[in-house]
Design a protein around this motif. Structure first.
Motif, PDB file in Angstrom:
ATOM      1  N   GLY A   1      26.884 147.934  10.102  1.00 26.50           N
ATOM      2  CA  GLY A   1      26.357 148.319  11.414  1.00 26.50           C
ATOM      3  C   GLY A   1      27.257 149.334  12.103  1.00 26.50           C
ATOM      4  N   THR A   2      28.550 149.115  12.002  1.00 27.01           N
ATOM      5  CA  THR A   2      29.515 150.048  12.584  1.00 27.01           C
ATOM      6  C   THR A   2      29.406 151.424  11.927  1.00 27.01           C
ATOM      7  OG1 THR A   2      31.007 148.220  13.057  1.00 27.01           O
ATOM      8  CG2 THR A   2      31.964 150.415  13.028  1.00 27.01           C
ATOM      9  N   GLN A   3      29.255 151.431  10.613  1.00 27.19           N
ATOM     10  CA  GLN A   3      29.129 152.709   9.906  1.00 27.19           C
ATOM     11  C   GLN A   3      27.840 153.430  10.296  1.00 27.19           C
ATOM     12  OE1 GLN A   3      31.448 154.185   8.276  1.00 27.19           O
ATOM     13  NE2 GLN A   3      30.226 155.935   7.697  1.00 27.19           N
ATOM     14  N   HIS A   4      26.749 152.703  10.392  1.00 25.62           N
ATOM     15  CA  HIS A   4      25.488 153.319  10.824  1.00 25.62           C
ATOM     16  C   HIS A   4      25.628 153.896  12.234  1.00 25.62           C
ATOM     17  CE1 HIS A   4      22.666 152.651   7.580  1.00 25.62           C
ATOM     18  NE2 HIS A   4      23.070 151.398   7.460  1.00 25.62           N
ATOM     19  N   ALA A   5      26.330 153.182  13.107  1.00 28.00           N
ATOM     20  CA  ALA A   5      26.535 153.681  14.476  1.00 28.00           C
ATOM     21  C   ALA A   5      27.319 154.990  14.454  1.00 28.00           C
ATOM     22  CB  ALA A   5      27.265 152.636  15.319  1.00 28.00           C
ATOM     23  N   ARG A   6      28.338 155.053  13.621  1.00 29.80           N
ATOM     24  CA  ARG A   6      29.136 156.283  13.517  1.00 29.80           C
ATOM     25  C   ARG A   6      28.295 157.459  13.033  1.00 29.80           C
ATOM     26  NH1 ARG A   6      33.584 153.038  10.776  1.00 29.80           N
ATOM     27  NH2 ARG A   6      34.826 152.369  12.534  1.00 29.80           N
ATOM     28  N   LEU A   7      27.311 157.160  12.182  1.00 32.05           N
ATOM     29  CA  LEU A   7      26.452 158.211  11.642  1.00 32.05           C
ATOM     30  C   LEU A   7      25.260 158.514  12.549  1.00 32.05           C
ATOM     31  CD1 LEU A   7      26.480 157.090   7.904  1.00 32.05           C
ATOM     32  CD2 LEU A   7      27.714 159.018   8.923  1.00 32.05           C
ATOM     33  N   GLY A   8      25.180 157.822  13.690  1.00 34.13           N
ATOM     34  CA  GLY A   8      24.103 158.084  14.645  1.00 34.13           C
ATOM     35  C   GLY A   8      22.789 157.397  14.315  1.00 34.13           C
ATOM     36  N   ARG A   9      22.814 156.440  13.426  1.00 29.31           N
ATOM     37  CA  ARG A   9      21.603 155.694  13.050  1.00 29.31           C
ATOM     38  C   ARG A   9      21.517 154.443  13.916  1.00 29.31           C
ATOM     39  NH1 ARG A   9      23.377 156.028   6.906  1.00 29.31           N
ATOM     40  NH2 ARG A   9      23.042 158.253   6.566  1.00 29.31           N
ATOM     41  N   ARG A  10      21.071 154.643  15.132  1.00 32.10           N
ATOM     42  CA  ARG A  10      21.088 153.590  16.137  1.00 32.10           C
ATOM     43  C   ARG A  10      20.288 152.349  15.734  1.00 32.10           C
ATOM     44  NH1 ARG A  10      21.302 153.682  22.203  1.00 32.10           N
ATOM     45  NH2 ARG A  10      22.009 155.795  21.960  1.00 32.10           N
ATOM     46  N   ALA A  11      19.062 152.513  15.272  1.00 26.70           N
ATOM     47  CA  ALA A  11      18.211 151.361  14.942  1.00 26.70           C
ATOM     48  C   ALA A  11      18.835 150.526  13.824  1.00 26.70           C
ATOM     49  CB  ALA A  11      16.812 151.816  14.555  1.00 26.70           C
ATOM     50  N   ASP A  12      19.340 151.185  12.793  1.00 32.07           N
ATOM     51  CA  ASP A  12      19.988 150.463  11.694  1.00 32.07           C
ATOM     52  C   ASP A  12      21.246 149.758  12.186  1.00 32.07           C
ATOM     53  OD1 ASP A  12      18.130 151.159   9.728  1.00 32.07           O
ATOM     54  OD2 ASP A  12      19.168 153.034   9.276  1.00 32.07           O
ATOM     55  N   ALA A  13      21.997 150.414  13.042  1.00 33.94           N
ATOM     56  CA  ALA A  13      23.218 149.814  13.585  1.00 33.94           C
ATOM     57  C   ALA A  13      22.889 148.558  14.390  1.00 33.94           C
ATOM     58  CB  ALA A  13      23.963 150.819  14.455  1.00 33.94           C
ATOM     59  N   VAL A  14      21.892 148.661  15.255  1.00 31.93           N
ATOM     60  CA  VAL A  14      21.513 147.506  16.075  1.00 31.93           C
ATOM     61  C   VAL A  14      21.017 146.371  15.185  1.00 31.93           C
ATOM     62  CG1 VAL A  14      19.864 146.681  17.804  1.00 31.93           C
ATOM     63  CG2 VAL A  14      21.062 148.843  18.162  1.00 31.93           C
ATOM     64  N   ARG A  15      20.194 146.689  14.191  1.00 27.90           N
ATOM     65  CA  ARG A  15      19.657 145.674  13.279  1.00 27.90           C
ATOM     66  C   ARG A  15      20.785 144.918  12.589  1.00 27.90           C
ATOM     67  NH1 ARG A  15      19.065 146.236   7.942  1.00 27.90           N
ATOM     68  NH2 ARG A  15      19.159 148.509   8.032  1.00 27.90           N
ATOM     69  N   LEU A  16      21.749 145.642  12.048  1.00 26.56           N
ATOM     70  CA  LEU A  16      22.839 145.002  11.318  1.00 26.56           C
ATOM     71  C   LEU A  16      23.808 144.262  12.241  1.00 26.56           C
ATOM     72  CD1 LEU A  16      23.357 147.817   8.717  1.00 26.56           C
ATOM     73  CD2 LEU A  16      22.768 145.441   8.198  1.00 26.56           C
ATOM     74  N   LEU A  17      24.084 144.831  13.394  1.00 26.75           N
ATOM     75  CA  LEU A  17      24.988 144.153  14.325  1.00 26.75           C
ATOM     76  C   LEU A  17      24.359 142.892  14.903  1.00 26.75           C
ATOM     77  CD1 LEU A  17      26.609 147.228  16.070  1.00 26.75           C
ATOM     78  CD2 LEU A  17      27.664 145.674  14.425  1.00 26.75           C
ATOM     79  N   GLU A  18      23.053 142.900  15.125  1.00 29.75           N
ATOM     80  CA  GLU A  18      22.365 141.682  15.566  1.00 29.75           C
ATOM     81  C   GLU A  18      22.442 140.625  14.469  1.00 29.75           C
ATOM     82  OE1 GLU A  18      21.062 140.744  18.384  1.00 29.75           O
ATOM     83  OE2 GLU A  18      20.903 142.595  19.515  1.00 29.75           O
ATOM     84  N   ALA A  19      22.272 141.036  13.213  1.00 29.68           N
ATOM     85  CA  ALA A  19      22.386 140.094  12.091  1.00 29.68           C
ATOM     86  C   ALA A  19      23.803 139.530  12.015  1.00 29.68           C
ATOM     87  CB  ALA A  19      22.009 140.788  10.785  1.00 29.68           C
ATOM     88  N   ALA A  20      24.794 140.377  12.221  1.00 25.79           N
ATOM     89  CA  ALA A  20      26.185 139.914  12.205  1.00 25.79           C
ATOM     90  C   ALA A  20      26.426 138.919  13.331  1.00 25.79           C
ATOM     91  CB  ALA A  20      27.133 141.094  12.333  1.00 25.79           C
ATOM     92  N   SER A  21      25.918 139.222  14.498  1.00 27.41           N
ATOM     93  CA  SER A  21      26.078 138.326  15.640  1.00 27.41           C
ATOM     94  C   SER A  21      25.439 136.969  15.369  1.00 27.41           C
ATOM     95  CB  SER A  21      25.461 138.976  16.887  1.00 27.41           C
ATOM     96  OG  SER A  21      25.613 138.131  17.997  1.00 27.41           O
ATOM     97  N   SER A  22      24.236 136.988  14.817  1.00 28.64           N
ATOM     98  CA  SER A  22      23.553 135.733  14.487  1.00 28.64           C
ATOM     99  C   SER A  22      24.324 134.952  13.429  1.00 28.64           C
ATOM    100  CB  SER A  22      22.139 136.011  13.980  1.00 28.64           C
ATOM    101  OG  SER A  22      21.370 136.606  14.978  1.00 28.64           O
ATOM    102  N   GLY A  23      24.845 135.662  12.445  1.00 27.35           N
ATOM    103  CA  GLY A  23      25.612 135.013  11.386  1.00 27.35           C
ATOM    104  C   GLY A  23      26.879 134.368  11.912  1.00 27.35           C
ATOM    105  N   TYR A  24      27.592 135.076  12.761  1.00 27.20           N
ATOM    106  CA  TYR A  24      28.801 134.514  13.342  1.00 27.20           C
ATOM    107  C   TYR A  24      28.472 133.340  14.263  1.00 27.20           C
ATOM    108  CZ  TYR A  24      31.816 138.276  11.601  1.00 27.20           C
ATOM    109  OH  TYR A  24      32.536 139.133  10.809  1.00 27.20           O
ATOM    110  N   ALA A  25      27.394 133.451  15.024  1.00 29.20           N
ATOM    111  CA  ALA A  25      26.995 132.359  15.917  1.00 29.20           C
ATOM    112  C   ALA A  25      26.655 131.101  15.116  1.00 29.20           C
ATOM    113  CB  ALA A  25      25.815 132.788  16.774  1.00 29.20           C
ATOM    114  N   ALA A  26      25.995 131.283  13.981  1.00 29.30           N
ATOM    115  CA  ALA A  26      25.617 130.142  13.142  1.00 29.30           C
ATOM    116  C   ALA A  26      26.836 129.419  12.570  1.00 29.30           C
ATOM    117  CB  ALA A  26      24.707 130.602  12.005  1.00 29.30           C
ATOM    118  N   THR A  27      27.935 130.135  12.399  1.00 31.63           N
ATOM    119  CA  THR A  27      29.142 129.512  11.854  1.00 31.63           C
ATOM    120  C   THR A  27      30.097 129.051  12.951  1.00 31.63           C
ATOM    121  OG1 THR A  27      30.285 131.636  11.662  1.00 31.63           O
ATOM    122  CG2 THR A  27      29.047 130.857   9.733  1.00 31.63           C
ATOM    123  N   GLY A  28      29.772 129.336  14.204  1.00 33.57           N
ATOM    124  CA  GLY A  28      30.606 128.906  15.315  1.00 33.57           C
ATOM    125  C   GLY A  28      31.782 129.818  15.602  1.00 33.57           C
ATOM    126  N   ALA A  29      31.732 131.050  15.138  1.00 28.89           N
ATOM    127  CA  ALA A  29      32.826 132.002  15.339  1.00 28.89           C
ATOM    128  C   ALA A  29      32.609 132.766  16.651  1.00 28.89           C
ATOM    129  CB  ALA A  29      32.915 132.957  14.159  1.00 28.89           C
TER     130      ALA A  29
END
Length: 143
Positions: A28-56
Motif C-alpha cells: 500500500g505504501t509503495q502504491h501511494a508513492r507511485l500515485g495509485r491512490r485506490a490501490d494504496a487505500v485498498r491495501l492499507l485498509e486490508a493491513a489495518s483490518s489484519g492488524y486489528a484482527a490480531t490485536g496489534a
C-alpha cells in the motif's frame, strides 16, 4: 508488485495474519508513492483490518495515520481543497478517495469491513458536503 499481490492473496492461515498485514502495508505504501491512490487505500485498509484482527493496536494506528495522509492529500497526491477536507470525516475521506479511484461501493465496503449501505451513507454525505452530484465530479474534485 503484481506477483507479491498474488502471493498476498494466498496467505490465509492463522499464523500468516501478521505477515499478510505487513505485506499489505508495504505494498500500500509503495502504491501511494507511485500515485495509485485506490490501490494504496485498498491495501492499507486490508493491513489495518489484519492488524486489528490480531490485536496489534499500535500498528493499526500507524496504518491509520498513513491512510489519513493519503486521503487528505499529503505527499504530492491529488486532494480536495482545505475547506472540503475540513468538513469531511476521516471515514468520508477514505470512502471519497476509494470511490474517486474507481472502486465500486461493494469493493469499498469489503475493504472497510462495513456494509454497502454504510458506504452509500458516507458517499451521500461526501456528495452533499463537497457539492458534487456524482462519482465523476467527485473524481475531478480530487485531481
Amino acid at each position: 508488485m503484481a506477483w507479491v499481490e498474488r502471493v498476498l492473496a494466498g496467505l490465509n492461515r492463522p499464523v500468516e495474519r501478521l505477515s499478510k498485514a505487513r505485506i499489505a502495508w508495504l505494498l500500500g505504501t509503495q502504491h501511494a508513492r507511485l500515485g495509485r491512490r485506490a490501490d494504496a487505500v485498498r491495501l492499507l485498509e486490508a493491513a489495518s483490518s489484519g492488524y486489528a484482527a490480531t490485536g496489534a493496536a499500535g500498528l493499526v494506528a500507524r496504518v491509520a495515520a498513513e491512510l489519513d495522509a493519503i486521503t487528505t492529500g499529503t505527499g504530492g497526491m491529488p486532494r480536495l481543497s482545505t475547506v472540503e477536507r475540513s468538513v469531511l470525516t476521516a471515514t468520508e475521506l477514505r470512502v471519497a478517495t476509494a470511490v474517486a479511484g474507481g472502486l465500486s461501493n461493494q469493493e469499498v465496503a469489503d475493504l472497510m469491513a462495513v456494509s454497502v449501505k454504510t458506504v452509500e451513507f458516507h458517499l451521500r454525505n461526501v456528495f452533499r458536503k463537497v457539492g458534487v452530484r456524482n462519482r465523476t465530479e467527485l473524481a475531478r474534485s480530487l485531481s
